[in-house]
Design a protein around this motif. Structure first.
Motif, PDB file in Angstrom:
ATOM      1  N   SER A 167       0.813  -1.219   0.000  1.00 35.32           N
ATOM      2  CA  SER A 167       0.000   0.000   0.000  1.00 35.32           C
ATOM      3  C   SER A 167       0.845   1.267   0.000  1.00 35.32           C
ATOM      4  CB  SER A 167      -0.922   0.005   1.223  1.00 35.32           C
ATOM      5  OG  SER A 167      -0.199  -0.291   2.404  1.00 35.32           O
ATOM      6  N   HIS A 168       2.129   1.164   0.224  1.00 35.09           N
ATOM      7  CA  HIS A 168       3.000   2.341   0.268  1.00 35.09           C
ATOM      8  C   HIS A 168       3.317   2.857  -1.134  1.00 35.09           C
ATOM      9  CE1 HIS A 168       7.260   4.077   0.943  1.00 35.09           C
ATOM     10  NE2 HIS A 168       6.378   5.007   1.312  1.00 35.09           N
ATOM     11  N   ARG A 169       4.014   2.049  -1.935  1.00 34.82           N
ATOM     12  CA  ARG A 169       4.374   2.475  -3.285  1.00 34.82           C
ATOM     13  C   ARG A 169       4.065   1.395  -4.331  1.00 34.82           C
ATOM     14  NH1 ARG A 169       4.039   6.577  -1.212  1.00 34.82           N
ATOM     15  NH2 ARG A 169       5.534   8.301  -1.076  1.00 34.82           N
ATOM     16  N   GLY A 170       3.306   0.388  -3.932  1.00 35.19           N
ATOM     17  CA  GLY A 170       2.868  -0.610  -4.900  1.00 35.19           C
ATOM     18  C   GLY A 170       3.870  -1.691  -5.222  1.00 35.19           C
ATOM     19  N   TYR A 171       4.922  -1.818  -4.440  1.00 32.89           N
ATOM     20  CA  TYR A 171       5.933  -2.849  -4.707  1.00 32.89           C
ATOM     21  C   TYR A 171       5.342  -4.232  -4.418  1.00 32.89           C
ATOM     22  CZ  TYR A 171      10.707  -4.702  -5.024  1.00 32.89           C
ATOM     23  OH  TYR A 171      11.849  -5.370  -5.414  1.00 32.89           O
ATOM     24  N   PRO A 172       5.666  -5.238  -5.231  1.00 26.38           N
ATOM     25  CA  PRO A 172       5.091  -6.566  -5.002  1.00 26.38           C
ATOM     26  C   PRO A 172       5.513  -7.153  -3.659  1.00 26.38           C
ATOM     27  CG  PRO A 172       6.055  -6.410  -7.202  1.00 26.38           C
ATOM     28  CD  PRO A 172       6.488  -5.202  -6.452  1.00 26.38           C
ATOM     29  N   LEU A 173       4.544  -7.607  -2.881  1.00 32.01           N
ATOM     30  CA  LEU A 173       4.859  -8.266  -1.620  1.00 32.01           C
ATOM     31  C   LEU A 173       5.700  -9.512  -1.847  1.00 32.01           C
ATOM     32  CD1 LEU A 173       1.530  -8.211   0.429  1.00 32.01           C
ATOM     33  CD2 LEU A 173       3.430  -6.607   0.531  1.00 32.01           C
ATOM     34  N   SER A 174       5.448 -10.194  -2.970  1.00 32.25           N
ATOM     35  CA  SER A 174       6.163 -11.436  -3.262  1.00 32.25           C
ATOM     36  C   SER A 174       7.657 -11.217  -3.432  1.00 32.25           C
ATOM     37  CB  SER A 174       5.584 -12.091  -4.518  1.00 32.25           C
ATOM     38  OG  SER A 174       5.609 -11.187  -5.613  1.00 32.25           O
ATOM     39  N   GLU A 175       8.095  -9.958  -3.564  1.00 29.07           N
ATOM     40  CA  GLU A 175       9.517  -9.642  -3.631  1.00 29.07           C
ATOM     41  C   GLU A 175      10.101  -9.402  -2.249  1.00 29.07           C
ATOM     42  OE1 GLU A 175      11.452  -9.673  -6.323  1.00 29.07           O
ATOM     43  OE2 GLU A 175       9.762 -10.285  -7.570  1.00 29.07           O
ATOM     44  N   GLY A 176       9.240  -9.458  -1.221  1.00 24.90           N
ATOM     45  CA  GLY A 176       9.694  -9.267   0.150  1.00 24.90           C
ATOM     46  C   GLY A 176       9.929 -10.596   0.833  1.00 24.90           C
ATOM     47  N   SER A 177       9.716 -10.615   2.160  1.00 24.52           N
ATOM     48  CA  SER A 177       9.987 -11.824   2.931  1.00 24.52           C
ATOM     49  C   SER A 177       8.774 -12.206   3.762  1.00 24.52           C
ATOM     50  CB  SER A 177      11.196 -11.620   3.842  1.00 24.52           C
ATOM     51  OG  SER A 177      10.948 -10.580   4.779  1.00 24.52           O
ATOM     52  N   LEU A 178       8.618 -13.523   3.963  1.00 24.94           N
ATOM     53  CA  LEU A 178       7.554 -14.070   4.790  1.00 24.94           C
ATOM     54  C   LEU A 178       8.202 -14.726   5.997  1.00 24.94           C
ATOM     55  CD1 LEU A 178       4.543 -14.818   5.191  1.00 24.94           C
ATOM     56  CD2 LEU A 178       4.969 -16.864   3.823  1.00 24.94           C
ATOM     57  N   GLY A 179       7.948 -14.154   7.188  1.00 24.60           N
ATOM     58  CA  GLY A 179       8.597 -14.633   8.391  1.00 24.60           C
ATOM     59  C   GLY A 179       7.918 -15.851   8.987  1.00 24.60           C
ATOM     60  N   PRO A 180       8.560 -16.483   9.958  1.00 25.17           N
ATOM     61  CA  PRO A 180       7.994 -17.664  10.615  1.00 25.17           C
ATOM     62  C   PRO A 180       6.713 -17.380  11.373  1.00 25.17           C
ATOM     63  CG  PRO A 180       9.969 -16.916  11.756  1.00 25.17           C
ATOM     64  CD  PRO A 180       9.898 -16.146  10.484  1.00 25.17           C
ATOM     65  N   ASP A 181       6.445 -16.098  11.637  1.00 26.80           N
ATOM     66  CA  ASP A 181       5.208 -15.703  12.307  1.00 26.80           C
ATOM     67  C   ASP A 181       4.124 -15.311  11.316  1.00 26.80           C
ATOM     68  OD1 ASP A 181       6.524 -13.501  11.369  1.00 26.80           O
ATOM     69  OD2 ASP A 181       6.517 -12.383  13.255  1.00 26.80           O
ATOM     70  N   ASP A 182       4.302 -15.668  10.037  1.00 25.32           N
ATOM     71  CA  ASP A 182       3.362 -15.344   8.954  1.00 25.32           C
ATOM     72  C   ASP A 182       3.253 -13.838   8.711  1.00 25.32           C
ATOM     73  OD1 ASP A 182       2.717 -18.066   8.568  1.00 25.32           O
ATOM     74  OD2 ASP A 182       1.190 -17.968  10.137  1.00 25.32           O
ATOM     75  N   VAL A 183       4.260 -13.095   9.092  1.00 26.58           N
ATOM     76  CA  VAL A 183       4.293 -11.653   8.851  1.00 26.58           C
ATOM     77  C   VAL A 183       5.123 -11.369   7.604  1.00 26.58           C
ATOM     78  CG1 VAL A 183       5.087  -9.427   9.723  1.00 26.58           C
ATOM     79  CG2 VAL A 183       3.916 -11.010  11.251  1.00 26.58           C
ATOM     80  N   ILE A 184       4.541 -10.580   6.706  1.00 28.45           N
ATOM     81  CA  ILE A 184       5.202 -10.212   5.457  1.00 28.45           C
ATOM     82  C   ILE A 184       5.882  -8.858   5.631  1.00 28.45           C
ATOM     83  CG2 ILE A 184       4.862  -9.668   3.021  1.00 28.45           C
ATOM     84  CD1 ILE A 184       2.248 -11.348   3.209  1.00 28.45           C
ATOM     85  N   THR A 185       7.134  -8.769   5.217  1.00 31.12           N
ATOM     86  CA  THR A 185       7.856  -7.504   5.218  1.00 31.12           C
ATOM     87  C   THR A 185       8.114  -7.093   3.780  1.00 31.12           C
ATOM     88  OG1 THR A 185       8.942  -8.034   7.319  1.00 31.12           O
ATOM     89  CG2 THR A 185       9.919  -6.282   5.993  1.00 31.12           C
ATOM     90  N   CYS A 186       7.614  -5.934   3.397  1.00 32.93           N
ATOM     91  CA  CYS A 186       7.816  -5.451   2.037  1.00 32.93           C
ATOM     92  C   CYS A 186       9.294  -5.254   1.786  1.00 32.93           C
ATOM     93  CB  CYS A 186       7.064  -4.138   1.827  1.00 32.93           C
ATOM     94  SG  CYS A 186       7.314  -3.420   0.178  1.00 32.93           S
ATOM     95  N   GLY A 187       9.780  -5.744   0.650  1.00 32.72           N
ATOM     96  CA  GLY A 187      11.194  -5.685   0.324  1.00 32.72           C
ATOM     97  C   GLY A 187      11.670  -4.334  -0.160  1.00 32.72           C
ATOM     98  N   TYR A 188      10.759  -3.348  -0.240  1.00 37.16           N
ATOM     99  CA  TYR A 188      11.147  -2.021  -0.745  1.00 37.16           C
ATOM    100  C   TYR A 188      11.392  -1.044   0.399  1.00 37.16           C
ATOM    101  CZ  TYR A 188      11.094   1.752  -4.281  1.00 37.16           C
ATOM    102  OH  TYR A 188      11.414   2.790  -5.111  1.00 37.16           O
ATOM    103  N   HIS A 189      10.366  -0.853   1.258  1.00 39.31           N
ATOM    104  CA  HIS A 189      10.505   0.112   2.350  1.00 39.31           C
ATOM    105  C   HIS A 189      10.127  -0.449   3.719  1.00 39.31           C
ATOM    106  CE1 HIS A 189      10.058   2.904  -1.173  1.00 39.31           C
ATOM    107  NE2 HIS A 189      11.123   3.419  -0.592  1.00 39.31           N
ATOM    108  N   GLY A 190       9.866  -1.761   3.799  1.00 38.49           N
ATOM    109  CA  GLY A 190       9.727  -2.378   5.105  1.00 38.49           C
ATOM    110  C   GLY A 190       8.372  -2.325   5.772  1.00 38.49           C
ATOM    111  N   PHE A 191       7.314  -1.968   5.055  1.00 34.41           N
ATOM    112  CA  PHE A 191       5.975  -2.074   5.646  1.00 34.41           C
ATOM    113  C   PHE A 191       5.731  -3.544   6.009  1.00 34.41           C
ATOM    114  CE2 PHE A 191       5.437   2.132   4.457  1.00 34.41           C
ATOM    115  CZ  PHE A 191       4.139   2.609   4.606  1.00 34.41           C
ATOM    116  N   ARG A 192       5.061  -3.786   7.131  1.00 29.75           N
ATOM    117  CA  ARG A 192       4.832  -5.138   7.609  1.00 29.75           C
ATOM    118  C   ARG A 192       3.332  -5.435   7.664  1.00 29.75           C
ATOM    119  NH1 ARG A 192       5.927  -5.839  12.577  1.00 29.75           N
ATOM    120  NH2 ARG A 192       6.677  -8.004  12.555  1.00 29.75           N
TER     121      ARG A 192
END
Length: 346
Positions: free
Chosen positions: A52-77
């Motif tokens: 929702s920040h700048r439209g970067y694909p979430l799939s380019e970020g990381s999925l943590g063991p707690d099922d939390v996604i971190t955006c790989g562009y600016h770190g929105f969680r």
């Protein structure tokens, strides 16, 4: 209101089960980028694949063991429901930061997604006609992308007379194009049915290789097409009754199911999911491989034809068509699709 080119209040196949794990899968469905993954508890999740920040694909970020996604562009969680948990540089979370979550379900070898009103999504409405719950069938599944719109592909699979020509060296014989069909519709289920029954006909090469049958055979094709995207074909081949000697025992029919999910990637490209079931050679991995390879060859032949039609439509625009009785099921499906699209814009 501009009418959407796609029906949204319907279940679409979005992925193979084997594709959906604890890593995020990016996939475009109805022109929308979504990400699919399975939580640590095993629940299937489908989220809008754009931060929702700048439209970067979430799939380019990381999925943590707690099922939390971190955006790989600016770190929105985000959590698995799409709720924004934190943003860098401030304690408050801006309004509108949450992501859209789509209902998802697993049925048979597939992950299904509902792109419309979530309140209307009921996994129990995924048609049982697929046969996925029938233990007498063994299924082999796969996925390809075709450079044509899903309506062109629906036309193709609803008029099987093309088997006599495009698939002449595999599953076609002249009798398919020469035999008429019966057709009917069920408006409540957005369902079109079509059947073709052939007696004393040639046994095509593919059926001969897989069943050991020789000509002549009796052959049946029964289509159930759930507008807009789910196609089920029940097939039966058996030694022709006219040539059967009762002293040799009962005839053994060979049954198959062909399930296609025609999921629009965009208006001009389509995800073509398939699951091919059979009630014979259940524990034969070589047959599995032959069925998978054979299906890819059939789809490749169809893909060439519909891609040509797509290209010509883009270059020249629509042209007048001449239809025959063998087009009846496809024409019913076209009209039903138009009605379903109109119903969603009221």
């Amino acid at each position: 209101m501009v009418q959407s080119p796609f029906v949204r209040n319907a279940w679409y196949i979005a992925a193979l089960r084997s594709e959906c794990g604890e890593r995020m899968l990016a996939r475009s469905v109805l022109g929308v980028s979504v990400t699919l993954f399975r939580t640590r508890s095993g629940r299937t999740v489908a989220l809008r694949n754009r931060c929702s920040h700048r439209g970067y694909p979430l799939s380019e970020g990381s999925l943590g063991p707690d099922d939390v996604i971190t955006c790989g562009y600016h770190g929105f969680r985000f959590d698995a429901a799409g709720t924004c948990l934190s943003v860098p540089g401030q304690s408050g979370i801006p309004g509108g930061s949450d992501l859209r979550s789509f209902p998802a379900a697993e049925n048979g070898p597939f992950v299904w997604i509902w792109m419309g009103d979530p309140a209307l999504a009921d996994p129990a409405e995924i048609p049982a006609e697929t046969g996925f719950g029938d233990p007498s069938f063994r299924f082999v599944s796969g996925h390809v992308v075709i450079d044509a719109g899903h309506t062109l592909i629906a036309d193709n699979v609803l008029d099987l007379s093309h088997e006599s020509f495009i698939h002449a060296t595999k599953i076609g014989s002249r009798e398919v194009a020469e035999t008429g069909i019966t057709s009917e519709s069920d408006e409540k289920r957005w369902l079109v049915r079509a059947s073709r029954v052939m007696r004393d006909v040639e046994c095509p090469p593919t059926y001969r290789e897989r069943t050991g049958l020789g000509s002549p055979i009796d052959r049946e094709q029964h289509i159930s097409f759930f507008v807009p995207s789910l196609y089920v074909l029940d097939v039966m081949v058996v030694a022709a009754e006219s040539k059967h000697d009762p002293a040799t025992g009962p005839r053994r029919p060979y049954l198959g199911k062909v399930v296609y999910g025609l999921t629009p990637l965009s208006e001009k490209r389509t995800h073509y999911f398939f699951a091919i079931g059979r009630d014979y050679a259940q524990d034969d991995p070589q047959m599995d491989a032959a069925v998978h390879e054979g299906q890819l060859c059939l789809i490749d032949e169809d893909a060439y034809a519909v891609a040509v039609l797509q290209r010509l439509a883009e270059e020249e625009g629509p042209m007048p068509e001449v239809s025959t009785r063998l087009d009846t099921a496809a024409l019913i499906a076209r009209r039903m699709l138009a009605r379903r699209l109109r119903a969603e814009t009221r």
